[in-house]
Motif scaffolding. Structure first.
Motif, PDB file in Angstrom:
ATOM      1  N   ARG A  26       0.830  -1.203   0.000  1.00 18.31           N
ATOM      2  CA  ARG A  26       0.000   0.000   0.000  1.00 18.31           C
ATOM      3  C   ARG A  26       0.864   1.252   0.000  1.00 18.31           C
ATOM      4  O   ARG A  26       0.654   2.176  -0.792  1.00 18.31           O
ATOM      5  CB  ARG A  26      -0.917  -0.017   1.223  1.00 18.31           C
ATOM      6  CG  ARG A  26      -1.723   1.247   1.429  1.00 18.31           C
ATOM      7  CD  ARG A  26      -2.450   1.204   2.762  1.00 18.31           C
ATOM      8  NE  ARG A  26      -3.118   2.458   3.068  1.00 18.31           N
ATOM      9  CZ  ARG A  26      -3.323   2.915   4.296  1.00 18.31           C
ATOM     10  NH1 ARG A  26      -2.919   2.215   5.344  1.00 18.31           N
ATOM     11  NH2 ARG A  26      -3.945   4.056   4.490  1.00 18.31           N
ATOM     12  N   PHE A  27       1.873   1.289   0.879  1.00 23.39           N
ATOM     13  CA  PHE A  27       2.715   2.486   0.949  1.00 23.39           C
ATOM     14  C   PHE A  27       3.699   2.555  -0.209  1.00 23.39           C
ATOM     15  O   PHE A  27       4.033   3.651  -0.677  1.00 23.39           O
ATOM     16  CB  PHE A  27       3.429   2.549   2.306  1.00 23.39           C
ATOM     17  CG  PHE A  27       2.541   3.082   3.387  1.00 23.39           C
ATOM     18  CD1 PHE A  27       2.271   4.439   3.487  1.00 23.39           C
ATOM     19  CD2 PHE A  27       1.935   2.230   4.295  1.00 23.39           C
ATOM     20  CE1 PHE A  27       1.429   4.944   4.468  1.00 23.39           C
ATOM     21  CE2 PHE A  27       1.090   2.723   5.280  1.00 23.39           C
ATOM     22  CZ  PHE A  27       0.831   4.077   5.364  1.00 23.39           C
ATOM     23  N   ALA A  32       5.039   5.431  -5.161  1.00 24.36           N
ATOM     24  CA  ALA A  32       5.247   5.379  -6.607  1.00 24.36           C
ATOM     25  C   ALA A  32       4.315   6.327  -7.343  1.00 24.36           C
ATOM     26  O   ALA A  32       4.659   6.851  -8.411  1.00 24.36           O
ATOM     27  CB  ALA A  32       5.038   3.947  -7.106  1.00 24.36           C
ATOM     28  N   GLU A  33       3.152   6.582  -6.764  1.00 22.64           N
ATOM     29  CA  GLU A  33       2.187   7.505  -7.370  1.00 22.64           C
ATOM     30  C   GLU A  33       2.473   8.957  -7.023  1.00 22.64           C
ATOM     31  O   GLU A  33       1.746   9.859  -7.446  1.00 22.64           O
ATOM     32  CB  GLU A  33       0.772   7.129  -6.914  1.00 22.64           C
ATOM     33  CG  GLU A  33       0.296   5.788  -7.466  1.00 22.64           C
ATOM     34  CD  GLU A  33      -1.037   5.359  -6.870  1.00 22.64           C
ATOM     35  OE1 GLU A  33      -1.469   5.969  -5.855  1.00 22.64           O
ATOM     36  OE2 GLU A  33      -1.641   4.416  -7.398  1.00 22.64           O
ATOM     37  N   GLY A  34       3.528   9.183  -6.240  1.00 22.26           N
ATOM     38  CA  GLY A  34       3.909  10.541  -5.887  1.00 22.26           C
ATOM     39  C   GLY A  34       3.113  11.145  -4.747  1.00 22.26           C
ATOM     40  O   GLY A  34       3.170  12.357  -4.532  1.00 22.26           O
TER      41      GLY A  34
END
Length: 205
Positions: A26-27, A32-34
């Protein structure tokens, strides 16, 4: 010797062996999605000069301790879940990551000095503890503080640990509240707040 009481996190992980891995991913996905996953760490960093000693209590997969290490601090992270500690070691090398029960915290017994400038306990960790161990955990924080050290704890309402009871437990454990906030970005705490960030120092006796 009395039998150790497992935390609610350990009970979750025992019931669902994939739970800890889900939490790690999850983290990783959020990073990775910023997305911002370091807000708590920025508050702690603002409380320290360079080279501060930080205990990340209930460190999980290491996001806060990793950030604080990169900011120039000496970081020790402790978590009861070996899966999370393994992820911290992989994703955030540098700090000292230890598997351990916060209710039995004894870092000098593991060769680590108990003189932290800040002990941070974020991520609703306090609400995942076995209720019978809460005071012991807070007392352990008090024992591990340096003379001018501070403890910073944050968790949400309606998670089984009333804010007023938490503050009473902290006082019993030898901690004096210095500041109450409703968010990690410094908004003031009110009677309607659904989150508490409390900053403590060691009580004067």
């Amino acid at each position: 010797m009395s039998e150790r009481t497992p935390s609610q996190w350990e009970e979750l992980a025992a019931a669902d062996p994939a739970h800890s891995t889900w939490y790690v991913e999850r983290f990783r996905t959020m990073a990775a999605e910023g997305k911002d996953i370091f807000g708590e760490a920025r508050l702690v960093d603002a409380m320290l000069g360079r080279g501060g000693r930080v205990l990340d209590a209930g460190c999980g997969p290491g996001r806060l301790g990793g950030y604080l290490h990169e900011a120039g601090h000496v970081v020790v992270g402790v978590d009861v879940d070996p899966v999370l500690i393994a992820a911290a070691e992989e994703d955030y090398p540098g700090p000292t990551w230890l598997v351990g029960d916060l209710a039995e915290l004894d870092l000098p017994g593991r060769g680590v000095k108990a003189d932290f400038d800040v002990i941070v306990c974020a991520g609703n960790v306090m609400t995942f503890l076995a209720p019978s161990t809460r005071e012991a955990v807070l007392a352990g924080f008090a024992r591990h503080l340096g003379p001018a050290g501070r403890v910073v704890v944050g968790f949400g309402a309606d998670r089984g640990y009333d804010f007023s009871q938490f503050l009473t437990d902290a006082a019993t454990a030898g901690l004096a509240v210095d500041l109450r906030l409703s968010t990690w970005d410094l908004r003031p705490f009110t009677d309607e707040s659904q989150f508490l960030v409390a900053v403590f120092s060691r009580a004067v006796v």
